[in-house]
Structure formats: C-alpha cells, structure tokens
Design a protein around this motif. Structure first.
Motif, PDB file in Angstrom:
ATOM      1  N   THR A 160      27.585  23.096  60.107  1.00 13.40           N
ATOM      2  CA  THR A 160      27.903  22.223  58.280  1.00 13.40           C
ATOM      3  C   THR A 160      28.256  23.808  58.133  1.00 13.40           C
ATOM      4  OG1 THR A 160      25.721  23.923  58.005  1.00 13.40           O
ATOM      5  CG2 THR A 160      25.892  21.490  58.827  1.00 13.40           C
ATOM      6  N   THR A 161      29.347  23.833  56.877  1.00 12.70           N
ATOM      7  CA  THR A 161      29.420  24.772  56.388  1.00 12.70           C
ATOM      8  C   THR A 161      28.656  25.931  56.056  1.00 12.70           C
ATOM      9  OG1 THR A 161      29.592  23.772  53.663  1.00 12.70           O
ATOM     10  CG2 THR A 161      31.797  23.794  55.552  1.00 12.70           C
ATOM     11  N   ASP A 215      26.279  26.902  57.889  1.00  9.69           N
ATOM     12  CA  ASP A 215      25.797  27.389  59.272  1.00  9.69           C
ATOM     13  C   ASP A 215      26.951  28.286  59.575  1.00  9.69           C
ATOM     14  OD1 ASP A 215      23.251  25.775  60.093  1.00  9.69           O
ATOM     15  OD2 ASP A 215      24.824  23.953  60.469  1.00  9.69           O
TER      16      ASP A 215
END
Length: 289
Positions: free
Chosen positions: A109-110, A112
C-alpha cells in the motif's frame, strides 16, 4: 517427503486436503499454533498481511519435524531478487523441503511504501520456469548447480475472476513447470467444472495437473478471501455454524467430482485462524459416505 503432484485424488483415489497455515509474528516456538492433524498437507503462507512473520520454509520444516505432516511453503516474487530467491530455494532443499507454491504477493500500500519496496525481478510464471531449470541443474545465469533440485511447484489461480484468462494462465504455468494448481475460494462448483472443461480444450497436458479448489471456512464477522454469496452471509448472521455451511458446500464439490481441496480456515479479526474449526470440518468431511 510426499510430493503434492503424487498425492491427489487422481493418484490415491481419496480426497486430499491442503490446509492453509499462517506463520506467527514471532520466532518463539511456543507461539506456533497447533495445525489440524487431518490435513494431508500444510501450506505455510509467506508474510500474510504484509507483516513480518516467521519464514515460510523454516516454519514448514519445523512443522514437519514436530508433527510428521507433509508441508508446502509459499514463495512470493514480490520480495527478493533472482540471486536471493534461488539461494533461498537451495536452503529449502537443504531443509528437506520439496513442495513450494509460487505467488506474486499482494501489492504494498502507499503506507507500506514509506518503509518497504517490492522487487519483482521474476513474474510467477518466470520463477516457475527458473525452478524447473534448477530441477535440471542450472541456475538463473545458466551455470551448473553442484546438484539439481527436486521441487514440486504449485501455481495459484483465481478462476472466479476471469475464467478464460485464468485458463490461459494455468496452461502457461503448467507448461512452465507447475505440477499442481491451487485456487482462491469458490462457492459454486460449476466454476470448477467450466474451468476444467476449458483447460482440457486448450491444452490436454495442462488438464492433467491436479487442481486444489479453494474452500473457505467462514463465521460471522470473519474475513473472506473472495465474494461470499448473500445466502451464505444470511446463514452466518442467523447463527448457522460455518462448519455446517462448509460441509454443504463440500457435498456440492463432491457431486461435481471435485476431490482435491485447498481449505482456508476462518480468519478472524487480527488475523487469528480457527484451526480447530478446520480440524472439525475435515474430520466430518472424511466421515461422509
């Protein structure tokens, strides 16, 4: 060690269960959940939830030593470069492991992305081809290994997404060297029937690879790995036990001549798995006449 390709219904004449298993977020042996003994194979996942967890191959070897059960470890193309992946596989060979499932891995994800990045030097089909080459004795640089590996490679599919695309993908993965296939959960046996029919038309050899069809145990409030029919959601909310629902679905599988099952235990909030429910289901399924 028994290879998955040699253990399916097509060879043994009996239902074979691969049970999904999640590593703990710890290296403490006391925090390893007891796996269901009814499973023919334990498929040890790799970093579910994109979290730091016990290594899949190391845990698979530990479980095999502790329980005597057959194991499979998952390997993702997302996380390592070619050198690291092939060195990792040789380490798995040293541990006596032969069954591996190759998957791409969920994208980061962004959030992460602030702390970790994907590698993806291989696509799953490319890694399957590379392992087939290792089995013939050569590494990613086409240099000879001191001895060949002997991995039985599994590939993943989601036949409910786009049937024809997944059939073509299955054919490519089997041609690359996959010896068996595992699918995301399905709730309609007709999907399996249509998939097998299309695969047989496309390539006869690919149709011979055993497919382990995903069957997910559910309970009210649990996390699903696929779209759950409204009728099942209604039954769960009304208090019907998830094991009963899964047994009814399994009867439909059997009537459609589906005898290789990839069982996903219920996933509760926080990622806790209900292995006792999986044990109850498999014991009841084996008792059916």
């Amino acid at each position: 060690m028994t290879k998955v390709s040699d253990a399916g219904f097509e060879v043994t004449g009996r239902t074979t269960f691969i049970c999904d298993y999640s590593p703990p977020r710890s290296g403490n042996p006391c925090q390893i959940d007891t796996p269901p003994s009814e499973a023919d194979f334990l498929l040890v996942n790799r970093n579910p939830g994109r979290a730091a967890r016990t290594d899949s191959a190391m845990l698979a070897a530990h479980l095999r030593q502790r329980t005597g059960q057959e194991v499979i470890f998952a390997l993702l193309t997302r996380d390592m470069n070619r050198l690291a992946i092939q060195s990792y596989l040789l380490g798995a060979q040293l541990l006596g492991l032969e069954n591996v499932v190759i998957a791409q891995g969920d994208p980061f994800t962004t959030v992460d992305a602030d702390s970790v990045s994907a590698v993806r030097e291989y696509r799953p089909t490319e890694l399957i081809e590379a392992i087939a080459a290792m089995n013939r004795g050569t590494d990613f640089r086409s240099r000879s290994l001191d001895s060949p590996s002997s991995f039985c490679v599994g590939a993943t599919l989601d036949p409910s997404a786009d049937l024809l695309r997944q059939v073509a993908l299955a054919s490519r993965k089997v041609s690359a060297g996959a010896g068996f296939l595992v699918t995301q959960p399905i709730f309609d046996p007709k999907i399996a029937f249509d998939f097998q029919a299309q695969l047989a038309r496309l390539q006869g050899d690919a149709a011979k690879a055993p497919v382990y069809w995903g069957l997910q145990l559910l309970e009210s409030g649990s996390i699903s790995m696929g779209a759950v029919p409204e009728s099942i959601r209604y039954d769960l909310e009304a208090g019907r036990p998830g094991v009963d629902i899964a047994l009814e679905l399994y009867e439909g599988f059997r009537n459609a001549s589906i005898h290789n099952i990839y069982l996903l235990p219920s996933i509760r909030r926080g990622g806790i798995r209900d292995y006792s429910g999986a044990q109850e289901f498999m014991a009841a399924a084996r008792a059916l006449k």
